[in-house]
Design an enzyme around this catalytic site. Sequence first.
Site, PDB file in Angstrom:
ATOM      1  N   ARG A  43      50.896  12.471 -26.765  1.00 30.93           N
ATOM      2  CA  ARG A  43      50.375  12.207 -25.430  1.00 30.93           C
ATOM      3  C   ARG A  43      48.905  11.799 -25.481  1.00 30.93           C
ATOM      4  O   ARG A  43      48.423  11.074 -24.626  1.00 30.93           O
ATOM      5  CB  ARG A  43      50.507  13.455 -24.550  1.00 30.93           C
ATOM      6  CG  ARG A  43      51.950  13.868 -24.287  1.00 30.93           C
ATOM      7  CD  ARG A  43      51.991  14.913 -23.226  1.00 30.93           C
ATOM      8  NE  ARG A  43      51.166  14.482 -22.104  1.00 30.93           N
ATOM      9  CZ  ARG A  43      50.825  15.304 -21.118  1.00 30.93           C
ATOM     10  NH1 ARG A  43      51.213  16.566 -21.161  1.00 30.93           N
ATOM     11  NH2 ARG A  43      50.072  14.872 -20.120  1.00 30.93           N
ATOM     12  N   LYS A  97      41.647   8.439 -23.729  1.00 34.74           N
ATOM     13  CA  LYS A  97      42.766   8.663 -22.789  1.00 34.74           C
ATOM     14  C   LYS A  97      42.222   9.041 -21.409  1.00 34.74           C
ATOM     15  O   LYS A  97      42.632   8.502 -20.383  1.00 34.74           O
ATOM     16  CB  LYS A  97      43.672   9.784 -23.289  1.00 34.74           C
ATOM     17  CG  LYS A  97      44.630  10.337 -22.235  1.00 34.74           C
ATOM     18  CD  LYS A  97      45.490  11.444 -22.774  1.00 34.74           C
ATOM     19  CE  LYS A  97      44.863  12.779 -22.829  1.00 34.74           C
ATOM     20  NZ  LYS A  97      44.842  13.520 -21.545  1.00 34.74           N
ATOM     21  N   ASN A  98      41.278   9.974 -21.387  1.00 33.85           N
ATOM     22  CA  ASN A  98      40.803  10.517 -20.113  1.00 33.85           C
ATOM     23  C   ASN A  98      39.843   9.600 -19.372  1.00 33.85           C
ATOM     24  O   ASN A  98      39.368   9.947 -18.301  1.00 33.85           O
ATOM     25  CB  ASN A  98      40.205  11.908 -20.332  1.00 33.85           C
ATOM     26  CG  ASN A  98      41.291  12.896 -20.709  1.00 33.85           C
ATOM     27  OD1 ASN A  98      42.475  12.617 -20.574  1.00 33.85           O
ATOM     28  ND2 ASN A  98      40.895  14.057 -21.202  1.00 33.85           N
ATOM     29  N   ARG A 151      45.934  25.279 -12.762  1.00 34.27           N
ATOM     30  CA  ARG A 151      45.399  23.928 -12.491  1.00 34.27           C
ATOM     31  C   ARG A 151      45.726  23.425 -11.077  1.00 34.27           C
ATOM     32  O   ARG A 151      46.362  22.381 -10.906  1.00 34.27           O
ATOM     33  CB  ARG A 151      45.869  22.936 -13.539  1.00 34.27           C
ATOM     34  CG  ARG A 151      45.462  23.354 -14.950  1.00 34.27           C
ATOM     35  CD  ARG A 151      45.845  22.344 -15.987  1.00 34.27           C
ATOM     36  NE  ARG A 151      44.987  21.173 -15.965  1.00 34.27           N
ATOM     37  CZ  ARG A 151      45.122  20.148 -16.818  1.00 34.27           C
ATOM     38  NH1 ARG A 151      46.095  20.168 -17.722  1.00 34.27           N
ATOM     39  NH2 ARG A 151      44.313  19.116 -16.781  1.00 34.27           N
ATOM     40  N   ASP A 180      38.540  21.057 -24.489  1.00 38.48           N
ATOM     41  CA  ASP A 180      39.535  20.286 -25.239  1.00 38.48           C
ATOM     42  C   ASP A 180      39.282  20.300 -26.739  1.00 38.48           C
ATOM     43  O   ASP A 180      40.067  19.732 -27.500  1.00 38.48           O
ATOM     44  CB  ASP A 180      39.574  18.835 -24.739  1.00 38.48           C
ATOM     45  CG  ASP A 180      40.074  18.734 -23.307  1.00 38.48           C
ATOM     46  OD1 ASP A 180      39.914  17.661 -22.705  1.00 38.48           O
ATOM     47  OD2 ASP A 180      40.609  19.732 -22.788  1.00 38.48           O
ATOM     48  N   CYS A 211      51.136  24.258 -15.568  1.00 36.67           N
ATOM     49  CA  CYS A 211      50.768  23.639 -16.844  1.00 36.67           C
ATOM     50  C   CYS A 211      50.606  24.752 -17.866  1.00 36.67           C
ATOM     51  O   CYS A 211      50.225  25.868 -17.509  1.00 36.67           O
ATOM     52  CB  CYS A 211      49.450  22.878 -16.668  1.00 36.67           C
ATOM     53  SG  CYS A 211      48.761  22.277 -18.202  1.00 36.67           S
TER      54      CYS A 211
HETATM   55  C1  EPZ Z   1      40.406  17.054 -17.120  1.00 33.12           C
HETATM   56  O1  EPZ Z   1      41.461  17.766 -16.475  1.00 33.12           O
HETATM   57  C2  EPZ Z   1      41.005  16.528 -18.427  1.00 33.12           C
HETATM   58  N1  EPZ Z   1      42.126  15.673 -18.134  1.00 33.12           N
HETATM   59  C3  EPZ Z   1      41.460  17.706 -19.285  1.00 33.12           C
HETATM   60  O2  EPZ Z   1      41.906  17.212 -20.536  1.00 33.12           O
HETATM   61  C4  EPZ Z   1      40.278  18.625 -19.541  1.00 33.12           C
HETATM   62  O3  EPZ Z   1      40.711  19.772 -20.219  1.00 33.12           O
HETATM   63  C5  EPZ Z   1      39.646  19.052 -18.215  1.00 33.12           C
HETATM   64  O4  EPZ Z   1      39.303  17.909 -17.424  1.00 33.12           O
HETATM   65  C6  EPZ Z   1      38.379  19.870 -18.418  1.00 33.12           C
HETATM   66  O5  EPZ Z   1      37.462  19.175 -19.184  1.00 33.12           O
HETATM   67  C7  EPZ Z   1      41.887  14.384 -17.730  1.00 33.12           C
HETATM   68  O6  EPZ Z   1      40.770  13.940 -17.585  1.00 33.12           O
HETATM   69  C8  EPZ Z   1      43.081  13.541 -17.474  1.00 33.12           C
HETATM   70  P1  EPZ Z   1      39.418  20.116 -14.069  1.00 33.12           P
HETATM   71  P2  EPZ Z   1      41.315  18.229 -14.948  1.00 33.12           P
HETATM   72  O7  EPZ Z   1      39.883  19.749 -12.724  1.00 33.12           O
HETATM   73  O8  EPZ Z   1      40.519  17.247 -14.201  1.00 33.12           O
HETATM   74  C9  EPZ Z   1      40.055  24.269 -11.817  1.00 33.12           C
HETATM   75  C10 EPZ Z   1      43.334  16.906 -22.374  1.00 33.12           C
HETATM   76  O9  EPZ Z   1      43.605  17.688 -23.288  1.00 33.12           O
HETATM   77  N2  EPZ Z   1      40.365  23.461 -10.616  1.00 33.12           N
HETATM   78  O10 EPZ Z   1      38.049  19.709 -14.472  1.00 33.12           O
HETATM   79  O11 EPZ Z   1      42.664  18.572 -14.478  1.00 33.12           O
HETATM   80  C11 EPZ Z   1      41.089  24.093 -12.921  1.00 33.12           C
HETATM   81  O12 EPZ Z   1      42.204  24.908 -12.736  1.00 33.12           O
HETATM   82  C12 EPZ Z   1      43.263  17.430 -20.925  1.00 33.12           C
HETATM   83  O13 EPZ Z   1      43.117  15.703 -22.535  1.00 33.12           O
HETATM   84  C13 EPZ Z   1      40.620  24.084  -9.422  1.00 33.12           C
HETATM   85  O14 EPZ Z   1      40.605  25.320  -9.337  1.00 33.12           O
HETATM   86  O15 EPZ Z   1      40.473  19.572 -15.126  1.00 33.12           O
HETATM   87  C14 EPZ Z   1      40.285  24.443 -14.159  1.00 33.12           C
HETATM   88  O16 EPZ Z   1      40.282  25.812 -14.331  1.00 33.12           O
HETATM   89  C15 EPZ Z   1      43.737  18.837 -20.810  1.00 33.12           C
HETATM   90  N3  EPZ Z   1      40.887  23.328  -8.343  1.00 33.12           N
HETATM   91  C16 EPZ Z   1      38.899  23.919 -13.808  1.00 33.12           C
HETATM   92  O17 EPZ Z   1      38.852  23.783 -12.394  1.00 33.12           O
HETATM   93  C17 EPZ Z   1      40.919  21.963  -8.385  1.00 33.12           C
HETATM   94  O18 EPZ Z   1      41.181  21.301  -7.371  1.00 33.12           O
HETATM   95  C18 EPZ Z   1      38.542  22.570 -14.440  1.00 33.12           C
HETATM   96  O19 EPZ Z   1      39.618  21.701 -14.248  1.00 33.12           O
HETATM   97  C19 EPZ Z   1      40.662  21.334  -9.605  1.00 33.12           C
HETATM   98  C20 EPZ Z   1      40.381  22.108 -10.714  1.00 33.12           C
END
Ligand code: EPZ
Length: 423
Positions: A402, A22-23, A125, A310, A120
């Site tokens: 999802r 998916k990702n 996020r 995850d 979320c």
């Molecule tokens: C990706 O989400 C995945 N989703 C998530 O999978 C996964 O949990 C996550 O990466 C971490 O591995 C997809 O790829 C579609 P991040 P993403 O930005 O990109 C903070 C699933 O179950 N952050 O790497 O949204 C954020 O809040 C989903 O399939 C900021 O502060 O995650 C988090 O604490 C759930 N500012 C951390 O970084 C930003 O601009 C990592 O989030 C961006 C992120």
Amino acid sequence: MDKIVVEGGVPLKGRVAVSGAKNAALPVMAAALLAEGDHVIRNVPDLADVRTMGRLLTHMGCEVGRGVAGDPRAAAVRVPGSVRPEAPYDHVRTMRASVVVLGPLLARCGQARVSLPGGCAIGARPIDQHLKGLAALGAEIRLEHGYVEARAPRGRLRGATFVFDGQTVTGTENVMMAAVLAEGRTVLGNCAREPEVVDLANALLAMGARVAGAGTTEIRIDGVERVRPLDWAVIPDRIEAGTLLVAGALPGNDVAVEGCVPAHLEALVEKLRETGAAVDPIPGGLRVRGDGRPRPADVRTAPFPGFPTDMQAQMMVLLALASGSSRVTETVFENRYMHVLELQRLGADISVDGKVALVRGVPALSGAPVMASDLRASAALILAGLAATGVTEVRRVYHLDRGYERLEQKLAPLGARIRRVAQ
Ligand code: EPZ
């Protein structure tokens, strides 16, 4: 609203195949916006989130179809000469990953209007890093009425050096895609190294982009005038594979997970072995056996190649049955223990203090009705139901759909007494 009913205590044995990731599929579908024409994306899982991305692309003027030239797992995306550069709230609120259209739209159209994702269940996020990265490439960004209004002043972004404050998967993907059509070179630092980021970079290379360094913390992109349509098969889903591996590591089980990439699963496999599960490579995958009661193991989530957040909930199920106590530390998301209260309903002994969950192993879980709160929590509740005595009913399985392609139909051939009940 469907529920899934599991009658637990039945050993699982057999082989199961993994679907596409998916990702990886979501950002690769968004990358199609970078080039006018007919794109083919293969190994695309049939998931609610993929359908949401399809509807979003359709809203922008694309034609999206499933099943190309007899390949039912292929998605066709026809991108028009002029794309409507907008991602409305009604699409983005159902799937925050929709935000990955922002970079390609800005690169291709010089402007984009994308709804902010909002809150979320697993954490705040924010997307500040996405916006900072795009601004570094020269984008002018305003937040107005819940939308990101972005535009490239001269109609084209320009290459720049940008270092992310924290590793972000979709942030890295968004800015990398924006840089593909920018003028000059972009150097991104402190990038996410997830396999899905690498898969996207490889898909961009197949489109004629110039990207180097994906999989490391520094990615360099030399902008080009245009790229060509894509024909790409996305990687297998390592989180689905991981979920099935945990199912196989539960006591008395023996499961071969086919089509996964062991190199994507090393942190998880190491922890499964620490609990005493036997994990062996097989052609095209991994075989896992849960020999007896698991041993405790401390788990700390981290960006790839660390232990995936995850997989935290699913791993907690195994640790809930261990012959001792385990510390689970969630470092990526600030609110990813919603499943703990539901696992307690099944008899687990878990206490949470901030980022740390202390899991005191119990000899057995007992079935009960439980409620899913998010995608990975729902998978964990299904696993707990498989291990528990009696019947477990998992409600709100729309969360599960999802990110898992009919998980119950993958588990049933292994011997699981599991069924979906429409309500
Ligand atoms: C990706 O989400 C995945 N989703 C998530 O999978 C996964 O949990 C996550 O990466 C971490 O591995 C997809 O790829 C579609 P991040 P993403 O930005 O990109 C903070 C699933 O179950 N952050 O790497 O949204 C954020 O809040 C989903 O399939 C900021 O502060 O995650 C988090 O604490 C759930 N500012 C951390 O970084 C930003 O601009 C990592 O989030 C961006 C992120």
